[in-house]
Design a protein around this motif. Structure first.
Motif, PDB file in Angstrom:
ATOM      1  N   ASP A 182      42.059  51.609  27.338  1.00 59.48           N
ATOM      2  CA  ASP A 182      41.534  52.134  28.591  1.00 59.48           C
ATOM      3  C   ASP A 182      42.024  53.554  28.835  1.00 59.48           C
ATOM      4  OD1 ASP A 182      39.858  51.726  30.726  1.00 59.48           O
ATOM      5  OD2 ASP A 182      41.535  51.427  32.093  1.00 59.48           O
ATOM      6  N   ASN A 208      39.158  38.572  36.949  1.00 58.50           N
ATOM      7  CA  ASN A 208      40.036  38.327  35.808  1.00 58.50           C
ATOM      8  C   ASN A 208      41.428  37.862  36.286  1.00 58.50           C
ATOM      9  OD1 ASN A 208      40.906  38.271  33.102  1.00 58.50           O
ATOM     10  ND2 ASN A 208      41.629  40.394  33.204  1.00 58.50           N
ATOM     11  N   LYS A 209      42.197  37.336  35.368  1.00 56.21           N
ATOM     12  CA  LYS A 209      43.583  36.890  35.589  1.00 56.21           C
ATOM     13  C   LYS A 209      43.663  35.607  36.418  1.00 56.21           C
ATOM     14  CE  LYS A 209      45.156  41.704  35.286  1.00 56.21           C
ATOM     15  NZ  LYS A 209      46.160  42.705  35.617  1.00 56.21           N
ATOM     16  N   ASP A 216      44.500  32.879  35.479  1.00 55.81           N
ATOM     17  CA  ASP A 216      45.700  32.132  35.075  1.00 55.81           C
ATOM     18  C   ASP A 216      46.858  32.318  36.056  1.00 55.81           C
ATOM     19  OD1 ASP A 216      45.318  34.794  33.663  1.00 55.81           O
ATOM     20  OD2 ASP A 216      47.467  34.515  33.355  1.00 55.81           O
ATOM     21  N   SER A 231      40.192  34.318  32.386  1.00 56.28           N
ATOM     22  CA  SER A 231      41.443  34.944  31.997  1.00 56.28           C
ATOM     23  C   SER A 231      41.186  35.562  30.632  1.00 56.28           C
ATOM     24  CB  SER A 231      42.580  33.928  31.923  1.00 56.28           C
ATOM     25  OG  SER A 231      43.682  34.571  31.301  1.00 56.28           O
ATOM     26  N   ALA A 232      41.078  36.881  30.620  1.00 57.47           N
ATOM     27  CA  ALA A 232      40.794  37.583  29.364  1.00 57.47           C
ATOM     28  C   ALA A 232      41.972  37.421  28.416  1.00 57.47           C
ATOM     29  CB  ALA A 232      40.518  39.055  29.639  1.00 57.47           C
ATOM     30  N   ALA A 233      43.194  37.472  28.985  1.00 57.39           N
ATOM     31  CA  ALA A 233      44.387  37.380  28.142  1.00 57.39           C
ATOM     32  C   ALA A 233      44.507  35.997  27.511  1.00 57.39           C
ATOM     33  CB  ALA A 233      45.635  37.710  28.962  1.00 57.39           C
ATOM     34  N   ASN A 267      43.813  48.763  34.915  1.00 57.79           N
ATOM     35  CA  ASN A 267      44.735  47.636  35.036  1.00 57.79           C
ATOM     36  C   ASN A 267      44.102  46.297  35.423  1.00 57.79           C
ATOM     37  OD1 ASN A 267      47.409  47.413  34.332  1.00 57.79           O
ATOM     38  ND2 ASN A 267      48.022  47.023  36.439  1.00 57.79           N
ATOM     39  N   VAL A 268      42.776  46.250  35.557  1.00 56.20           N
ATOM     40  CA  VAL A 268      42.153  44.950  35.870  1.00 56.20           C
ATOM     41  C   VAL A 268      42.075  44.063  34.632  1.00 56.20           C
ATOM     42  CG1 VAL A 268      40.741  45.789  37.789  1.00 56.20           C
ATOM     43  CG2 VAL A 268      39.778  45.766  35.484  1.00 56.20           C
ATOM     44  N   GLY A 269      42.337  44.661  33.460  1.00 56.61           N
ATOM     45  CA  GLY A 269      42.242  43.888  32.213  1.00 56.61           C
ATOM     46  C   GLY A 269      40.919  44.121  31.506  1.00 56.61           C
ATOM     47  N   LYS A 270      40.313  45.264  31.772  1.00 57.05           N
ATOM     48  CA  LYS A 270      39.006  45.581  31.191  1.00 57.05           C
ATOM     49  C   LYS A 270      39.079  45.682  29.667  1.00 57.05           C
ATOM     50  CE  LYS A 270      37.118  49.534  32.351  1.00 57.05           C
ATOM     51  NZ  LYS A 270      36.962  50.221  31.060  1.00 57.05           N
ATOM     52  N   SER A 271      40.127  46.341  29.168  1.00 57.46           N
ATOM     53  CA  SER A 271      40.256  46.467  27.706  1.00 57.46           C
ATOM     54  C   SER A 271      40.468  45.097  27.063  1.00 57.46           C
ATOM     55  CB  SER A 271      41.435  47.357  27.333  1.00 57.46           C
ATOM     56  OG  SER A 271      41.392  48.524  28.083  1.00 57.46           O
ATOM     57  N   THR A 272      41.337  44.300  27.684  1.00 53.77           N
ATOM     58  CA  THR A 272      41.582  42.957  27.151  1.00 53.77           C
ATOM     59  C   THR A 272      40.276  42.168  27.128  1.00 53.77           C
ATOM     60  OG1 THR A 272      43.719  43.091  28.268  1.00 53.77           O
ATOM     61  CG2 THR A 272      43.120  40.962  27.374  1.00 53.77           C
TER      62      THR A 272
HETATM   63  P1  GDP Z   1      42.647  47.935  31.746  1.00 50.68           P
HETATM   64  O1  GDP Z   1      43.494  49.051  32.234  1.00 50.68           O
HETATM   65  O2  GDP Z   1      41.704  47.460  32.796  1.00 50.68           O
HETATM   66  O3  GDP Z   1      41.965  48.185  30.453  1.00 50.68           O
HETATM   67  O4  GDP Z   1      43.631  46.678  31.553  1.00 50.68           O
HETATM   68  P2  GDP Z   1      44.387  46.092  30.276  1.00 50.68           P
HETATM   69  O5  GDP Z   1      43.436  45.304  29.437  1.00 50.68           O
HETATM   70  O6  GDP Z   1      45.167  47.161  29.618  1.00 50.68           O
HETATM   71  O7  GDP Z   1      45.337  45.056  31.024  1.00 50.68           O
HETATM   72  C1  GDP Z   1      46.180  45.461  32.082  1.00 50.68           C
HETATM   73  C2  GDP Z   1      47.317  44.466  32.237  1.00 50.68           C
HETATM   74  O8  GDP Z   1      46.803  43.211  32.673  1.00 50.68           O
HETATM   75  C3  GDP Z   1      48.049  44.191  30.927  1.00 50.68           C
HETATM   76  O9  GDP Z   1      49.416  44.050  31.229  1.00 50.68           O
HETATM   77  C4  GDP Z   1      47.454  42.879  30.469  1.00 50.68           C
HETATM   78  O10 GDP Z   1      48.357  42.147  29.680  1.00 50.68           O
HETATM   79  C5  GDP Z   1      47.178  42.183  31.787  1.00 50.68           C
HETATM   80  N1  GDP Z   1      46.074  41.222  31.683  1.00 50.68           N
HETATM   81  C6  GDP Z   1      44.849  41.404  31.149  1.00 50.68           C
HETATM   82  N2  GDP Z   1      44.118  40.274  31.239  1.00 50.68           N
HETATM   83  C7  GDP Z   1      44.904  39.351  31.850  1.00 50.68           C
HETATM   84  C8  GDP Z   1      44.729  37.969  32.218  1.00 50.68           C
HETATM   85  O11 GDP Z   1      43.702  37.350  32.003  1.00 50.68           O
HETATM   86  N3  GDP Z   1      45.785  37.380  32.857  1.00 50.68           N
HETATM   87  C9  GDP Z   1      46.954  38.022  33.104  1.00 50.68           C
HETATM   88  N4  GDP Z   1      47.927  37.339  33.714  1.00 50.68           N
HETATM   89  N5  GDP Z   1      47.157  39.289  32.759  1.00 50.68           N
HETATM   90  C10 GDP Z   1      46.151  39.959  32.135  1.00 50.68           C
END
Ligand code: GDP
Length: 367
Positions: free
Chosen positions: A51, A104-105, A107, A140-142, A170-175
């Motif tokens: 991201d 997302n998240k 979990d 939950s993407a993670a 930080n929403v977890g878009k990349s994940t």
């Molecule tokens: P981006 O900035 O939107 O691309 O977000 P990232 O994919 O880098 O994720 C941001 C943070 O959120 C990281 O610390 C990930 O580990 C965390 N994260 C992503 N998906 C999830 C999820 O499904 N659950 C939880 N608990 N954390 C997540």
């Protein structure tokens, strides 16, 4: 860095200072040829999306572009920081395009809460905020929860069109996208970049089976997010890593709760009652009397009341007070990016304190 370099991948100006901003490459990589930014490097070698954030102006241009095209929009929010991760104004740009809203998240939310209840809550909140999504999902993407269902829904709803994935940092878009890539491609070197007119940024396109693409748009920075006010160590404490365990406090009028030194909750009026606190399990909660709270904060911020740490205190913004009267139903008082306090019955007067620049708000209870 005195010399100026450009990335051979996307043409952006290379910088070595800020890993989360555009054009970052580690200083050591400058010794190597060709010079390529970390984002392009990861894309090229690992088929992995990283991201990047961008200016508000560029983001508006991208939204404009999306509004003009015939596409499906997938908007991702962080269910733990729903309001802080909401992209305000997206609905003004979507045009006739359908929007899928993804929380997302999931979990992190206590397992006792029914997913349908959360989905209905998200629909309600989205409507209040002016967005009417075609459908709402929780994932939950993670952890890979419900990702198959969402990938399927994306494929159905796009009706042969391109897909734009939007969300704040930080929403977890990349994940999320990296998971989707695994579901839809699996091959190496399939991801390409192309150009968004008028912006400094190339966008990443992931091919779909019918020749259309899934477009990763850069994450926008929501400046009022708590994450921007604390350092990395603190972020670890306030970001829940697993299911949050609500902590219930029986409070009398005139009592205060401190959430580390980042938030404060005053119970002003409404008789003895219970409050459920939804915060990272690692964040310490301290109870005191309102009349002692200012003094305690002065003496103990950075010590007993931490995070922030002592060495951050000088630059840490002051806490600002926001008063709320709970008039109906079950309600949350939200400390944006930190967590929330659920008030079970109406009739309470409370005050929330958050660092200047961070939002505090009242909403219909999530749980
Ligand atoms: P981006 O900035 O939107 O691309 O977000 P990232 O994919 O880098 O994720 C941001 C943070 O959120 C990281 O610390 C990930 O580990 C965390 N994260 C992503 N998906 C999830 C999820 O499904 N659950 C939880 N608990 N954390 C997540």
């Amino acid at each position: 860095m005195s010399e100026q370099y450009s990335c051979v991948g996307c043409g952006v100006q290379i910088q070595t200072e800020n890993p989360v901003e555009l054009g970052y490459t580690p200083a050591s990589a400058l010794q190597k040829e060709p010079i390529i930014c970390q984002r392009c490097f990861r894309l090229k070698h690992y088929n992995e999306i990283q991201d990047v954030s961008l200016t508000d102006d560029d983001f508006l241009r991208i939204l404009n572009e999306i509004g003009k095209s015939d596409a499906l929009i997938v908007k991702i929010v962080d269910i733990f920081d729903f309001n802080g991760s909401w992209l305000p104004g997206l609905h003004r740009f979507t045009g006739k395009n359908k929007v899928l809203l993804i929380g997302n998240k999931v979990d992190l939310i206590p397992k006792s809460v029914k997913p349908n209840k959360l989905i209905n809550w998200m629909k309600h909140e989205a409507k209040q905020l002016g967005l009417q999504p075609a459908e709402v999902f929780l994932v939950s993407a993670a952890k890979g929860l419900y990702m198959k269902e969402v990938a399927q829904a994306i494929d159905e709803y796009r009706e042969g069109k391109n897909v734009y994935i939007v969300g704040c940092t930080n929403v977890g878009k990349s994940t999320f996208i990296n998971r989707i890539i695994k579901e839809v491609t699996g091959e190496a070197d399939v991801i390409t970049t192309s150009h968004f007119p008028g912006t400094t940024l190339d966008i990443i396109e992931i091919p779909l089976s019918d020749g259309q693409v899934l477009v990763d748009t850069p994450g926008i920075i929501n400046h009022h997010q708590m994450a921007h006010f604390v350092d990395k160590r603190d972020l670890k404490v306030i970001t829940p890593k697993k299911e949050i365990k609500p902590k219930v406090y029986q409070l009398n009028e005139g009592q205060t709760l401190f959430f580390g030194g980042l938030g404060r909750f005053d119970y002003i009026k409404g008789g003895r009652r219970s409050f459920s606190c939804h915060f990272s399990n690692d964040l310490m909660i301290h109870r005191t009397k309102i009349e002692n709270a200012d003094d305690l904060y002065k003496r103990q911020a950075g010590e007993l009341l931490t995070p922030p740490n002592k060495d951050e205190l000088e630059s840490f913004p002051e806490l600002v007070r926001h008063e709320f009267t709970v008039k109906e139903g079950k309600t949350d008082i939200v400390f944006s990016g930190l967590g929330w306090v659920t008030i079970h019955e109406p009739g309470a007067v409370v005050a929330a304190y958050v660092p200047k620049g961070v939002h505090a708000l009242i909403r219909k209870a999530l749980i």
